[in-house]
Design a protein around this motif. Sequence first.
Motif, mmCIF file in Angstrom:
data_model
loop_
_atom_site.group_PDB
_atom_site.id
_atom_site.type_symbol
_atom_site.label_atom_id
_atom_site.label_comp_id
_atom_site.label_asym_id
_atom_site.label_seq_id
_atom_site.Cartn_x
_atom_site.Cartn_y
_atom_site.Cartn_z
ATOM 1 N N LEU A 214 2.030 0.454 6.221
ATOM 2 C CA LEU A 214 1.477 -0.580 5.497
ATOM 3 C C LEU A 214 0.157 -0.854 6.131
ATOM 4 C CD1 LEU A 214 4.560 -3.174 5.452
ATOM 5 C CD2 LEU A 214 3.993 -1.402 3.555
ATOM 6 N N ASP A 239 -1.827 -4.054 1.956
ATOM 7 C CA ASP A 239 -0.279 -4.755 1.537
ATOM 8 C C ASP A 239 -0.524 -6.167 1.950
ATOM 9 O OD1 ASP A 239 1.240 -2.265 0.971
ATOM 10 O OD2 ASP A 239 -0.186 -1.742 2.748
ATOM 11 N N LYS A 261 0.732 -8.109 -1.523
ATOM 12 C CA LYS A 261 1.107 -7.881 -2.725
ATOM 13 C C LYS A 261 2.466 -8.757 -2.916
ATOM 14 C CE LYS A 261 -1.627 -4.148 -3.027
ATOM 15 N NZ LYS A 261 -2.572 -4.304 -3.993
#
Length: 433
Positions: A214, A239, A261
Motif C-alpha cells: 500500500l 491508498d 480509498k
Amino acid sequence: MPPSTAALQAMSPDAGWHGFFNADARQLGPDVSALIDQDREKELQSLNMIASASYAPLGLRQIEGTHLVNRAPMGLPGRRSVANCEQLDAIENLAIERAKAIFGAEYVNVQALSSTIANVAVLRAILPADGARLLTFDELAGGHVSHGAMRHITGANREVVSFGVTGNGIVDLDQARDLARRTRPHVLIAGPSSYPREIDFAALRAIADEVGALLFTDIAHVAGLIAAGIHANPVPFSDVSTTSTQKTMCGPRNGAFVFAKERFGAAIDAAVFPGLQGPAASNMIAARAVQMEMIARPAFAQLMRDVVANAQAFAAGLEEGGIELYTGGTDSHMVMAYTGESWTQPQLVAGLGAHGILGNAMRAPGRSGEPRTAFRFGSVALTIRGLDTAETMLLGREVAAILRAGPGAPADPGRLRRLQALAAAHPVPSFAD
C-alpha cells in the motif's frame, strides 16, 4: 481596557459561580491574558520562519470561538449517539465533501485531533496486527518521526526499513525499489517533514505496486501547494494520505484530514474514534469546513505561489551569503540550511532567536551521507505578513551573516535594528480582532 467596577463585583468571591459564565477572558484569567498579550507582542516583533507555522485567518479563529466549542457529538454524521446534531452533521458533511472535491479523495475523515494521531490511526487501520513491515522515507533525509521511527509508537513492534537521498539530495528511488523487493513491505510511507523538494510520489506508487504494498503519503507540509496546483496531487493514487490543518494549509493548529480509498474508510473511522481519541469538538470541524472553501479560492493559489517565490528568494539570499543548502534549494515553502560544525542545535535556536528569527535546528545528510547540523526555515508566516521577494532575499543575507559569525559572536546592533524594522513593517493581519 480594565474591567468595570460592576464587572469586578460580578467576579468577586461573593458573586458565586454564576459570574464565571459571563466574564470575559481578562476578568476570568487576568494573569494568563497578560502572558498571552506579551507573547503576541513578541510574535509581532519576531520573524517567524518555523516551517510548520502559519497564521490562521481571523474568521477561522472566530468560528473556533463560537458556542460549538461545547459540542463534541460522538460518532459520524447520521450516526450520532446524541440528539440535536442536524446542523453539526451538515457542517461535517460540508468539510468532508469539500475536501473530497479539492484533493480527489474517495473517503475523508475530518475528526483526528492532530496529523500525528491521524498517522497512528491509519497504520492501526491498514496494517496487520502482527509482523507488519514498513518501508519509509528516512527521518534524517526529511521524513517524519511518525512514519515508523523506533522511538515513536508507529515503529513499535514493526519491522521498519528506510530509504534516503542520493549524494545530490534527490530521493533515492533505486534504493527504495531495492529495499522494497528485498523486504516486501505491507506499506510504503513517504512525505516531507524537512525535505524541501517535491517528492515523486507517482514513482513510489509504481514501486509499491511492484511488491504489492500500500502507498501512504503524508502531505502535511505541502497540502496547500497541492491544493493550489503547484505540486502534483498524490491523493487520487495513494491508498491513504494525511495532512495537518496548519502549515501551508493556513488553518488553526487543531487537527488533520485523512484521505483514503473507500475500502479503508470504516477501519480508519474506528481507529480515530474511539480507537485513539474522544470525539472531536464541532468548533474545530466547522473551522475545517470553512478552511476547505477558503483554499479553493484563486486568492489562496496566489498566496501559495508567493510562498514558494519567497522561499526561493530567501534561499538565494542565504547562498549569496555563503551558506550551503540541503538539496541545493527548494521547490516548496521550506529551506534547509547547513550551519557549520561550530553551531550546536541549542546554540542555533538561541542565537537566531536572539535576533528575532524563529525556526528549527535539525539534522540533514551531507554529500557522503553523514548527518550534518541544519536549520529549517519556512516562508508561509512571513508571506502572510506581506514580505516580498526582495525583502526575503535581504533576510536570507542577514541570516547568512549571523550563521557565518558563529555562536560566540555578539549581536550586530545595526542588524538587530534592521530585522526589528522588517518585523514592525509587516504586522500579522489575523492579530486584528
